[in-house]
Design a protein around this motif. Structure first.
Motif, mmCIF file in Angstrom:
data_model
loop_
_atom_site.group_PDB
_atom_site.id
_atom_site.type_symbol
_atom_site.label_atom_id
_atom_site.label_comp_id
_atom_site.label_asym_id
_atom_site.label_seq_id
_atom_site.Cartn_x
_atom_site.Cartn_y
_atom_site.Cartn_z
ATOM 1 N N ALA A 63 0.852 -1.192 0.000
ATOM 2 C CA ALA A 63 0.000 0.000 0.000
ATOM 3 C C ALA A 63 0.885 1.239 0.000
ATOM 4 O O ALA A 63 2.096 1.163 0.225
ATOM 5 C CB ALA A 63 -0.935 -0.003 1.204
ATOM 6 N N GLU A 64 0.262 2.387 -0.233
ATOM 7 C CA GLU A 64 1.029 3.630 -0.301
ATOM 8 C C GLU A 64 1.564 4.041 1.066
ATOM 9 O O GLU A 64 2.610 4.677 1.160
ATOM 10 C CB GLU A 64 0.162 4.748 -0.880
ATOM 11 N N THR A 65 0.852 3.681 2.128
ATOM 12 C CA THR A 65 1.296 4.048 3.473
ATOM 13 C C THR A 65 1.518 2.792 4.306
ATOM 14 O O THR A 65 0.945 1.728 4.033
ATOM 15 C CB THR A 65 0.255 4.937 4.185
ATOM 16 N N ALA A 66 2.342 2.940 5.328
ATOM 17 C CA ALA A 66 2.613 1.808 6.219
ATOM 18 C C ALA A 66 1.346 1.379 6.935
ATOM 19 O O ALA A 66 1.083 0.182 7.113
ATOM 20 C CB ALA A 66 3.696 2.198 7.223
ATOM 21 N N ALA A 67 0.540 2.334 7.346
ATOM 22 C CA ALA A 67 -0.691 2.019 8.073
ATOM 23 C C ALA A 67 -1.651 1.218 7.201
ATOM 24 O O ALA A 67 -2.269 0.249 7.651
ATOM 25 C CB ALA A 67 -1.354 3.305 8.569
ATOM 26 N N ALA A 68 -1.765 1.614 5.939
ATOM 27 C CA ALA A 68 -2.683 0.925 5.033
ATOM 28 C C ALA A 68 -2.200 -0.490 4.740
ATOM 29 O O ALA A 68 -2.996 -1.436 4.706
ATOM 30 C CB ALA A 68 -2.831 1.711 3.737
ATOM 31 N N ALA A 69 -0.894 -0.662 4.533
ATOM 32 C CA ALA A 69 -0.335 -1.994 4.258
ATOM 33 C C ALA A 69 -0.530 -2.903 5.454
ATOM 34 O O ALA A 69 -0.898 -4.074 5.311
ATOM 35 C CB ALA A 69 1.151 -1.881 3.906
ATOM 36 N N SER A 70 -0.296 -2.376 6.653
ATOM 37 C CA SER A 70 -0.437 -3.167 7.872
ATOM 38 C C SER A 70 -1.892 -3.537 8.123
ATOM 39 O O SER A 70 -2.206 -4.677 8.496
ATOM 40 C CB SER A 70 0.117 -2.390 9.064
ATOM 41 N N ALA A 71 -2.813 -2.588 7.913
ATOM 42 C CA ALA A 71 -4.229 -2.844 8.162
ATOM 43 C C ALA A 71 -4.773 -3.901 7.200
ATOM 44 O O ALA A 71 -5.521 -4.798 7.598
ATOM 45 C CB ALA A 71 -5.024 -1.549 8.034
ATOM 46 N N GLU A 72 -4.409 -3.793 5.929
ATOM 47 C CA GLU A 72 -4.865 -4.767 4.945
ATOM 48 C C GLU A 72 -4.292 -6.146 5.235
ATOM 49 O O GLU A 72 -4.972 -7.170 5.092
ATOM 50 C CB GLU A 72 -4.463 -4.306 3.535
ATOM 51 N N ASN A 73 -3.043 -6.177 5.679
ATOM 52 C CA ASN A 73 -2.410 -7.453 6.010
ATOM 53 C C ASN A 73 -3.112 -8.105 7.191
ATOM 54 O O ASN A 73 -3.372 -9.314 7.189
ATOM 55 C CB ASN A 73 -0.929 -7.235 6.323
ATOM 56 N N ALA A 74 -3.438 -7.297 8.198
ATOM 57 C CA ALA A 74 -4.118 -7.838 9.383
ATOM 58 C C ALA A 74 -5.482 -8.404 9.012
ATOM 59 O O ALA A 74 -5.887 -9.464 9.514
ATOM 60 C CB ALA A 74 -4.262 -6.745 10.439
ATOM 61 N N ARG A 75 -6.205 -7.700 8.141
ATOM 62 C CA ARG A 75 -7.526 -8.177 7.721
ATOM 63 C C ARG A 75 -7.422 -9.529 7.019
ATOM 64 O O ARG A 75 -8.169 -10.467 7.327
ATOM 65 C CB ARG A 75 -8.168 -7.155 6.786
ATOM 66 N N LYS A 76 -6.471 -9.655 6.091
ATOM 67 C CA LYS A 76 -6.339 -10.899 5.334
ATOM 68 C C LYS A 76 -5.810 -12.043 6.201
ATOM 69 O O LYS A 76 -6.277 -13.177 6.099
ATOM 70 C CB LYS A 76 -5.419 -10.685 4.126
ATOM 71 N N GLN A 77 -4.836 -11.746 7.069
ATOM 72 C CA GLN A 77 -4.286 -12.814 7.897
ATOM 73 C C GLN A 77 -5.310 -13.310 8.905
ATOM 74 O O GLN A 77 -5.346 -14.512 9.229
ATOM 75 C CB GLN A 77 -3.025 -12.334 8.612
#
Length: 257
Positions: A63-77
């Motif tokens: 994702a463009e931001t660290a927060a967005a990448a982390s949030a999306e990763n948490a949702r999928k995991q």
């Protein structure tokens, strides 16, 4: 996963490696004189069918931001772990092994500089599989839930300790037989066992061939996984007393099984 002799279990052949006969000095403080010795070593293995497996899989998001990448990763995991639980994997058999969040860098050849174009989050979990017939199903349900990486698949056996003990007994027996043959060939008899050392154990699990990708989840058949056979190998080194011709030390003679 300590020794050199083949597990004869399940019809495996036992091979013996380098053996030597020689005269060794007595142990320090033994109060004995010069003692001739026979040294032997052997290698063996047993082939068995794995009944356990470990899968390391996970989710990578960008994702463009660290927060967005982390949030999306948490949702999928979270969805991946829930899929595993629904498939029958116990909660105690699922464990996070790594989580990383790092900049996604792009190098510019013209300016010879790098710049951040986004962020990458990676979350890997280890799944202990106690029913290896379900491996393909576990991979497929996690891919359908959002997993996009299967890092490793390793097979094992729950009976490894049993196989190792059997191997050690077989190792000593084979080393004894080789030492006895050497003693007879040298015109003497095999004396008592002076030392036995377990030098190593290794397990050679099958290396499964598979390609788990996200597109497999949509309308595809279950990922085929074949466990095949695995091999457990052990080795020992032994030292035996050599009783020369004419010796009266009959009580010290060793008879191999």
């Amino acid at each position: 996963m300590k020794a050199t002799v083949m597990l004869a279990a399940l019809g495996a052949a036992i091979l013996c490696s380098t053996t030597t006969v020689g005269a060794q000095a007595p142990e320090p403080g033994s109060g004995q004189g010069w003692v001739p010795e026979i040294n032997t070593s052997g290698t063996g293995e047993v082939k068995t069918t794995p009944d356990r497996a470990t899968i390391v899989l996970g989710v990578e998001t960008r994702a463009e931001t660290a927060a967005a990448a982390s949030a999306e990763n948490a949702r999928k995991q979270t969805a991946v772990i829930a899929a595993l639980r629904r498939a029958g994997v116990a909660e105690t058999d699922i464990a996070t092994v790594s989580f990383t969040l790092s900049p996604d860098m792009q190098y510019d050849e013209k300016t010879r500089t790098s710049r951040v174009i986004g962020y990458v989050a990676r979350n890997m979990v280890r799944v202990e599989v106690k029913d290896i017939g379900q491996i393909g199903n576990y991979i497929d349900v996690t891919i359908a839930a959002g997993a996009n990486g299967v890092n490793s698949l390793d097979f094992s056996t729950s009976r490894e300790a049993e196989f190792r003990r059997t191997a050690l007994r077989t190792a000593i027996d084979r080393a004894c037989q080789d030492a006895s043959a050497m003693a007879e060939a040298a015109g003497g008899r095999l004396g008592m066992l002076i030392q036995a050392v377990s030098s190593g154990m290794s397990s050679r699990p099958p290396q499964p061939m598979y390609a788990a990708r996200a597109q497999m989840a949509d309308g595809m058949e279950r990922t085929p996984i074949s466990a095949g056979e695995m091999t457990v190998t052990v080795s020992v080194q032994t030292r035996w007393q050599f009783i020369g011709p004419g010796s009266a030390a009959a009580s010290q003679v060793t008879t191999c099984s």
